[in-house]
Design a protein around this motif. Sequence first.
Motif, PDB file in Angstrom:
ATOM      1  N   GLY A 179      30.069 -13.804  13.506  1.00  0.00           N
ATOM      2  CA  GLY A 179      30.973 -14.735  12.876  1.00  0.00           C
ATOM      3  C   GLY A 179      30.741 -16.174  13.289  1.00  0.00           C
ATOM      4  N   ASN A 180      30.232 -16.385  14.485  1.00  0.00           N
ATOM      5  CA  ASN A 180      30.004 -17.743  14.951  1.00  0.00           C
ATOM      6  C   ASN A 180      28.581 -17.859  15.471  1.00  0.00           C
ATOM      7  OD1 ASN A 180      30.295 -20.350  15.815  1.00  0.00           O
ATOM      8  ND2 ASN A 180      31.816 -19.930  17.391  1.00  0.00           N
ATOM      9  N   ASN A 181      28.372 -17.595  16.764  1.00  0.00           N
ATOM     10  CA  ASN A 181      27.026 -17.671  17.323  1.00  0.00           C
ATOM     11  C   ASN A 181      26.703 -16.480  18.221  1.00  0.00           C
ATOM     12  OD1 ASN A 181      28.707 -18.243  19.452  1.00  0.00           O
ATOM     13  ND2 ASN A 181      27.685 -20.126  20.081  1.00  0.00           N
ATOM     14  N   GLN A 182      27.420 -15.373  18.016  1.00  0.00           N
ATOM     15  CA  GLN A 182      27.287 -14.212  18.909  1.00  0.00           C
ATOM     16  C   GLN A 182      26.146 -13.298  18.448  1.00  0.00           C
ATOM     17  OE1 GLN A 182      29.896 -14.868  16.904  1.00  0.00           O
ATOM     18  NE2 GLN A 182      31.770 -15.105  18.071  1.00  0.00           N
ATOM     19  N   VAL A 183      24.930 -13.834  18.461  1.00  0.00           N
ATOM     20  CA  VAL A 183      23.788 -13.076  17.961  1.00  0.00           C
ATOM     21  C   VAL A 183      23.586 -11.790  18.752  1.00  0.00           C
ATOM     22  CG1 VAL A 183      21.297 -13.108  17.557  1.00  0.00           C
ATOM     23  CG2 VAL A 183      22.652 -15.175  17.141  1.00  0.00           C
ATOM     24  N   SER A 184      23.652 -11.881  20.080  1.00  0.00           N
ATOM     25  CA  SER A 184      23.364 -10.703  20.897  1.00  0.00           C
ATOM     26  C   SER A 184      24.462  -9.648  20.815  1.00  0.00           C
ATOM     27  CB  SER A 184      23.114 -11.096  22.354  1.00  0.00           C
ATOM     28  OG  SER A 184      24.280 -11.621  22.953  1.00  0.00           O
ATOM     29  N   VAL A 185      25.688 -10.059  20.487  1.00  0.00           N
ATOM     30  CA  VAL A 185      26.736  -9.059  20.253  1.00  0.00           C
ATOM     31  C   VAL A 185      26.399  -8.278  18.992  1.00  0.00           C
ATOM     32  CG1 VAL A 185      29.198  -8.664  19.892  1.00  0.00           C
ATOM     33  CG2 VAL A 185      28.448 -10.553  21.345  1.00  0.00           C
TER      34      VAL A 185
END
Length: 307
Positions: A120-126
């Motif tokens: 949703g924002n910048n949580q690529v690794s999640v």
Amino acid sequence: MQIKIPGKAAVAFAILFGATTLPHRTHAEAAPQATAQSAPWVSTAWLESHLHDSNLVLLQVGEESQYKSAHIPGAHLVRLADVAATSGELSLEMPTAPELRQRLQGLGISDGSRVVVYFGNNQVSVATRIVFTLQSAGLAAHADLLDGGMPKWRREGRTLTDLVTAVTQPGTLTPFNLQPTIVDAAFVRAHARQPGYVLIDARAAMYYDGLEESGADGHHHRGHIPGAHNVPFTGITNDDLTLKTPAELLGLFRKAGVEPGDRVIAYCHIGQQATAVLFAARAVGIDAVLYDGSFEDWTMRDLPVEL
């Protein structure tokens, strides 16, 4: 043995590594043949044209407030805790197969589902940890990451909504065994410097170099697992969080010493950031596994580190 590489990565692989034929392995722990048939991501244009597919399960990772404010129509909110083990000393662990099956079904995922995960924002690794979890459940062929996530979707002016979409009916998944995607500390110790294996530390360089401490509470250490090469997880994306090209991804692994036929073992702080590196490896046909406890588990065991 032939490695099957996603179509758009095949040419880059051949250019960077010079061949696609791998040396024959005879030892008991030989890396399995890579069988990816297509790149594990989809474009925003593809997703927009498939939003109304009956088998689509769309998952947004991030904060609940972000999701409630705006999300892609039809998306459900998912957190790491929703698909992680609920007990144990470590911050993040893969659940057992029966527990994971129940969790995934609770998200509306069935055998015939096409799952797309986006941040949703910048949580690529999640997001890549969620994709990795689906892969571990045997759903790799039916699970993709949205390239660029919500930021790219927003930039392109595509439709958003604040209408919360609830899972009205659990999915139906055939019982499964977890795929061999995870290794433990003993495996890492035995293979970190063994020919045919490359150990990759996916943390930021300041942790790898020992400038900052990392580890479980009360077990903080500086440095990295002996024999590890550093490929920070942030390196798989561009500044706008879109994925780098297959040629660029392959270059990251070549710089870390990965040769054709090598098996990558990746770790990070707790087993989240490393999944971004694993995602990149899968995207270009490199076999890779996760040290799930990662540096947290390593330091809790008081195992050696180096600077």
